[in-house]
Motif scaffolding. Structure first.
Motif, PDB file in Angstrom:
ATOM      1  N   CYS A   3     -28.482 -30.657  17.735  1.00  0.00           N
ATOM      2  CA  CYS A   3     -28.574 -29.576  18.711  1.00  0.00           C
ATOM      3  C   CYS A   3     -29.979 -29.607  19.301  1.00  0.00           C
ATOM      4  O   CYS A   3     -30.950 -29.901  18.603  1.00  0.00           O
ATOM      5  N   LEU A  44     -32.457 -19.335  21.381  1.00  0.00           N
ATOM      6  CA  LEU A  44     -32.289 -19.543  22.820  1.00  0.00           C
ATOM      7  C   LEU A  44     -33.585 -19.267  23.584  1.00  0.00           C
ATOM      8  O   LEU A  44     -33.970 -20.020  24.471  1.00  0.00           O
ATOM      9  N   THR A  54     -28.180 -17.576  19.356  1.00  0.00           N
ATOM     10  CA  THR A  54     -26.761 -17.838  19.556  1.00  0.00           C
ATOM     11  C   THR A  54     -26.204 -18.471  18.289  1.00  0.00           C
ATOM     12  O   THR A  54     -26.938 -19.094  17.531  1.00  0.00           O
ATOM     13  N   GLU A  56     -23.095 -20.256  18.538  1.00  0.00           N
ATOM     14  CA  GLU A  56     -22.192 -21.331  18.947  1.00  0.00           C
ATOM     15  C   GLU A  56     -22.718 -22.068  20.165  1.00  0.00           C
ATOM     16  O   GLU A  56     -23.250 -21.463  21.091  1.00  0.00           O
ATOM     17  N   GLU A  57     -22.544 -23.393  20.137  1.00  0.00           N
ATOM     18  CA  GLU A  57     -22.913 -24.246  21.268  1.00  0.00           C
ATOM     19  C   GLU A  57     -21.697 -25.076  21.639  1.00  0.00           C
ATOM     20  O   GLU A  57     -21.100 -25.728  20.782  1.00  0.00           O
ATOM     21  N   CYS A  58     -21.305 -25.043  22.906  1.00  0.00           N
ATOM     22  CA  CYS A  58     -20.230 -25.907  23.381  1.00  0.00           C
ATOM     23  C   CYS A  58     -20.845 -27.276  23.660  1.00  0.00           C
ATOM     24  O   CYS A  58     -21.695 -27.424  24.537  1.00  0.00           O
ATOM     25  N   LYS A  62     -22.484 -27.741  27.227  1.00  0.00           N
ATOM     26  CA  LYS A  62     -23.862 -27.314  26.952  1.00  0.00           C
ATOM     27  C   LYS A  62     -24.076 -25.843  27.314  1.00  0.00           C
ATOM     28  O   LYS A  62     -25.080 -25.460  27.906  1.00  0.00           O
ATOM     29  N   ASP A  63     -23.095 -25.011  26.966  1.00  0.00           N
ATOM     30  CA  ASP A  63     -23.290 -23.580  27.108  1.00  0.00           C
ATOM     31  C   ASP A  63     -23.142 -22.938  25.735  1.00  0.00           C
ATOM     32  O   ASP A  63     -22.794 -23.599  24.764  1.00  0.00           O
ATOM     33  N   TYR A  64     -23.455 -21.649  25.660  1.00  0.00           N
ATOM     34  CA  TYR A  64     -23.571 -20.986  24.368  1.00  0.00           C
ATOM     35  C   TYR A  64     -22.793 -19.678  24.388  1.00  0.00           C
ATOM     36  O   TYR A  64     -22.620 -19.058  25.428  1.00  0.00           O
ATOM     37  N   ARG A  67     -24.183 -14.452  21.404  1.00  0.00           N
ATOM     38  CA  ARG A  67     -25.621 -14.198  21.550  1.00  0.00           C
ATOM     39  C   ARG A  67     -26.015 -12.866  20.936  1.00  0.00           C
ATOM     40  O   ARG A  67     -25.302 -11.881  21.035  1.00  0.00           O
TER      41      ARG A  67
END
Length: 96
Positions: A3, A44, A54, A56-58, A62-64, A67
């Protein structure tokens, strides 16, 4: 599994309430303090206002999501943690 964000634990104090607790004025001093929490996540953003984490990370986009924002005035400490690859389990032969 890598990550781009640091993984941290934030220790912070929070206000709390218990609408069903019965307490006397004599006993109020025992719980007259903030609750101490530890929140784990990917960092973040951090500035004088606070800390955004956050959980979780996709990977593809590349989004989260998931939060949390913690007001910096409540933060006691922020510790960076190392994430390492899990070790393989050793096969244990059954004992007879």
């Amino acid at each position: 599994m890598k990550c781009s964000l640091p993984f941290v634990v934030v220790e912070w104090e929070d206000a709390w309430g218990d609408p069903t607790e019965v307490i006397t004025l004599t006993d109020v001093h025992v719980k007259h303090k903030p609750a101490l929490y530890r929140t784990y996540g990917f960092l973040l953003y951090e500035d004088a206002k606070g800390v955004s984490l956050t959980n979780e990370e996709c990977v593809e986009d590349k989004d989260y999501r998931g939060r949390n924002f913690i007001n910096h005035a409540l933060v006691r400490s922020i510790t960076r943690l190392s994430i390492t690859k899990a070790r393989e389990r050793k096969q244990v032969s059954p004992t007879v």
